[in-house]
Design an enzyme around this catalytic site. Sequence first.
Site, PDB file in Angstrom:
ATOM      1  N   HIS A 121       6.238   7.127  -2.036  1.00  0.00           N
ATOM      2  CA  HIS A 121       6.490   6.189  -0.939  1.00  0.00           C
ATOM      3  C   HIS A 121       7.981   6.185  -0.625  1.00  0.00           C
ATOM      4  O   HIS A 121       8.801   5.828  -1.466  1.00  0.00           O
ATOM      5  CB  HIS A 121       6.009   4.794  -1.300  1.00  0.00           C
ATOM      6  CG  HIS A 121       6.267   3.812  -0.203  1.00  0.00           C
ATOM      7  ND1 HIS A 121       5.561   3.824   0.972  1.00  0.00           N
ATOM      8  CD2 HIS A 121       7.189   2.833  -0.073  1.00  0.00           C
ATOM      9  CE1 HIS A 121       6.022   2.879   1.770  1.00  0.00           C
ATOM     10  NE2 HIS A 121       7.010   2.264   1.165  1.00  0.00           N
ATOM     11  N   ASP A 235       2.385  -0.026   2.360  1.00  0.00           N
ATOM     12  CA  ASP A 235       3.434  -1.006   2.053  1.00  0.00           C
ATOM     13  C   ASP A 235       3.676  -2.087   3.095  1.00  0.00           C
ATOM     14  O   ASP A 235       4.316  -3.087   2.786  1.00  0.00           O
ATOM     15  CB  ASP A 235       4.760  -0.264   1.737  1.00  0.00           C
ATOM     16  CG  ASP A 235       5.728  -1.135   0.940  1.00  0.00           C
ATOM     17  OD1 ASP A 235       5.253  -2.051   0.239  1.00  0.00           O
ATOM     18  OD2 ASP A 235       6.947  -0.906   1.012  1.00  0.00           O
ATOM     19  N   HIS A 510       8.796  -0.714   7.990  1.00  0.00           N
ATOM     20  CA  HIS A 510       8.415  -2.013   7.408  1.00  0.00           C
ATOM     21  C   HIS A 510       9.489  -2.690   6.543  1.00  0.00           C
ATOM     22  O   HIS A 510       9.205  -3.725   5.943  1.00  0.00           O
ATOM     23  CB  HIS A 510       7.107  -1.869   6.634  1.00  0.00           C
ATOM     24  CG  HIS A 510       7.182  -0.855   5.533  1.00  0.00           C
ATOM     25  ND1 HIS A 510       6.794   0.449   5.710  1.00  0.00           N
ATOM     26  CD2 HIS A 510       7.620  -0.933   4.265  1.00  0.00           C
ATOM     27  CE1 HIS A 510       6.987   1.113   4.589  1.00  0.00           C
ATOM     28  NE2 HIS A 510       7.482   0.300   3.698  1.00  0.00           N
TER      29      HIS A 510
HETATM   30 ZN   LIG Z   1       8.043   0.602   1.755  1.00  0.00          ZN
END
Ligand SMILES: [Zn+2]
Length: 1076
Positions: A121, A235, A510
């Site tokens: 990620h 996420d 995000h």
């Molecule tokens: Zn993230």
Amino acid sequence: MKFQQRLMMLSSAASLTLVFLLLLYSPGVMHVPRGHPATRHRRALSIDYDFDSNQWTPALQNPQCMENVDVKQLDTSTIFTQNLPEQTNYKIYKNNQYKLQHPNIKGVAEKINVIILPHSHVDAGWLQTIEEYYVNHVKGILNNMVKKLNTYKDMTFVWAETVFLSMWWNELDDDVKHQVRRLIQRGQLEIALGGWVMSDEASTHYPSVIDQLMEGHQWVSENLHTKPVNSWAIDPFGHSGTMPYLWKQAGMENMVIQRVHQAIKATLASQKALEFNWRQNWDFSGSSDILCHIMPYVYYGMQYTCGPDKQICAMYDYGKPKSLKEQPTGREITKQNIATQAKYLYEQYKMKAGLYKYNTVLVPVGDDFRFDTSLEWDTHYHNYKKVMDYINNQNWNMSIQFGTLKDYFRLLRDEEFRKSKGIYDSFPVLKGDFFPYSDQNSEYWTGYFSTRPFHKQLSRDIEDNLRAADILSTLAYSQCKKYGIDFERHHDVASQLQEVRRNLGLFLHHDAITGTAKPHVVEDYENKLLKAFNLSQNVISITAQNLLTDCEHDDPVILSPEKFRTDAHSPLRRYTVTVTKRGTKLIYFNPLAQERTEMVTLIVDSFNIEIKNSQHIYIPFQINPVFTSTTNIHQTQFEIVFQLEIPAFGLETYTLYKVDRNVYGYWSTVETFNLEPVQNQENMKFKLKNYRKVHKNSYIENEFIKANFDRKGMLNKVYDKTVGIYNEVELDFMSYSSEGSGAYIFYPSGEAVGILEEIVPNIRVIKGLFMEQIQVVYKNLYHSITVFDTPSTQGQGLHVENKIDMRSKVMSDNEVIMRINSDVKNSDGSFYTDQNGYQLIGRKTNFNRRIETNYYPITTMVVLEDSVKRVTLHSKQSHGAASLHQGSIEVMLDRKVLSDDNRGLGEGVFDNRPTISNFILQFEHKSSAVPVNNYHIAFPSLVSSVINECLQQPVQTLFTTVRNDVFLPKIHPKSQSIPCDVSVVSLKNLVTSDLVYSGSSLIIHRKKFDCNFPTAGLQCSITSTNPTLSSLLPNISISSVRETTLTHLHRKSNVLLEKELAIPTMEMMSFLLDLS
Ligand SMILES: [Zn+2]
């Protein structure tokens, strides 16, 4: 002749025509109609409107109208997320966790298929800037990925964020590029989602989400020759119901999400519904279905993905610990321990399988910035390989392998098909969304809806500019093609637009628009946003000039945008436009696909001016004061207000002339309260009324509304003149004191308290021919409400502007809201919020639960209604919003939270900027009383829809003091009116990575609307006719058109220009046009 020389020559020409026209003009016979004084005056000036302001005959049979269907009856087996809270246990158990019950599985009757999915990620900025992350981690991950996947042919990897791929790609040799493509072809590497970033889902506006998705998809298609079919958004802090629609429209079939309220996950798990077909609220056929997998445990890191036991999962995490304090947790698999270690994992996988309906198990192996070293790839591969081989060779009825999302969903769908015998789709159907989000400890991630609102607002300004710049550049490109001229600035414009698009796309990440990054990362985003803002304005100037000069004069650019930013952290400012005797030209561009008539304001340097439109008709205007302090009127700055009429996608010129004495300027009346008397400066003719105290209620009004204000200058009653009804309403500014709030979490210590109680504000009320405005000046808050006197939809709302400054220390640990209490009787606590501006979703406040659990994100509007009326608060930017009492709406304007909330940021948020927020408050009365029969679904009225579009897509204003006659006075590209409910989401040129034109993109959206409301003031057609492409884009010569999926990766059929487009309501259609 050079353009500049021509300009010089022309500037010396006398403006005789002006004198002539002055002599010619006569206001004619005065006709004094009834109504508001300003209306009488305006009509006496023969300002006519060419649109019908008749009332709507409630033609509910109109197919675009919301059907009065009982949604529940049609969806008997559907899971509505709004119903889940009442089935959910919110109790906190040990370790501050919500409880997730696993079924008791002893033996395994059926085979379990396990897919181990390695991933990493990678945040496009958070604790480090995107460039820092790229250099420190991402480059290493991607380089190793190519090496290791080539070495370990049965290992796989999943990647989501295109922005990093594009940074990396530029550094690669052709051979490596070729290898990457081969890894994708072999199925070892999968690009999932493929957006420019993994965007936030709460605060983002859908046209921007589409724009960054298209940017990413076009990039991966061109460079990697692949088309994402699965979405991977693990996420974002809560999940919107609009995203599954966008992913599906873009050609994706399956999706994985993670951050869903842990207690809600437990409820879904108990119904074997952690995998479901996510369906849109308006869809009763399943055409919008996309298969969604929710990861069951608290986080996506590999300590939380093998099964319920964190300690066991951690033994299979072979990465470096995040800090020096932590010990590595991975346990090397040896001959001695393999039997035990494999058994541990086997048990965890079995437990995880028990949460789902089917025996196909997804086990993501990864975490933030993992796999950045060669060693991490090797240790994971070898240890997992040993365990996998061991398990596969036991008689455990389990098959385990590395895989991608494609592998997982293929196995899952195969199993489902086998078991349902292919007769029906046996996944449950779910409608709704997953806000608010809570991971643990009864803490709610509802603070970030309003964190760092300055940047949320700035990003929306850039979105407006980008959309306008895209439309103008497409029109300019097409026009030059038509004349057989090269659009000389094409490359330049394309390059600038690409930078704007990518910087804005990046900000949708995000940790960016959410306001949850470190201050130095915020500054990095700020600088990129400022660059994007300036470039987008530059493109608007270039392309507008190109169009107005028939593609002939690109250089020098003499048009300047009327609004500007001096730096990256101050609010938008306006130029004071110098009015010259020879004429200052104002150029307006309407980015909407419908005609609009509205009052516009402008700051000019003189009141002795005249305004003429492009037909050389004199335009009357209102003159307002500009204040240098609370009581001092500026001597050389004035605000003028006049009516602009502009067709769809039109460019319209108004010319301002400096004169000795103005004839058509109307001085406003200025009432001041609690102030020293205001004085007119030299030659000014404002009608001044000074009141030392607010001795009576003040008001502003137009033909639709009369708004009253209390002694604090706050709205307290609104009379709706069209129906003769008083709306009881109170507006106030209040603050929550934070107890455990941080960048993500909202945790107030109690109810909000008023912040204006003891303070006497300075109040000014400006009244004139075309607008009336109250201005309330507090120390850290400026608040104004304006009504415009126009019969178009602009006149039907109260235009609210706030400027809040929380920089002072006294604002620490405060979270400031604007609350509006109305007499709407939503006694059950139901209200509606928009989801990314695409649709409304029903909410229901639980009055027994804490405040922060009842907060929801809004992007464009929040709606309250009962059987007879509706109150809509339209918003120009994203906020957290709630309805905590009957009739009440509140939006959080800004927050200053000193503490960290333990979600990784490591600090609070206190770098507040003075922030402007804009709203329109609208009251509507139903044509006939309609009971609110369910709270899941609602649609705006047509008027509400148009008001919102006008707010989201403001007219763009340019000006020039350089006199010239090479500019066309206007460009009206559209002759036919398209229906009010059809909107053009985007119209833009696509380019390759080398900036070569590769087609034009058009996305159209047909809205659904609620027909129980009047339609006064609409200028567009309210019929249900279908538009054709030639009616939408009559001035663009198109050689071919193809309907495609949303981001143009998958082609559908060819379309004829004259063919009616039967766009189903609430749907979008996407077209790829060839203009070459
Ligand atoms: Zn993230």
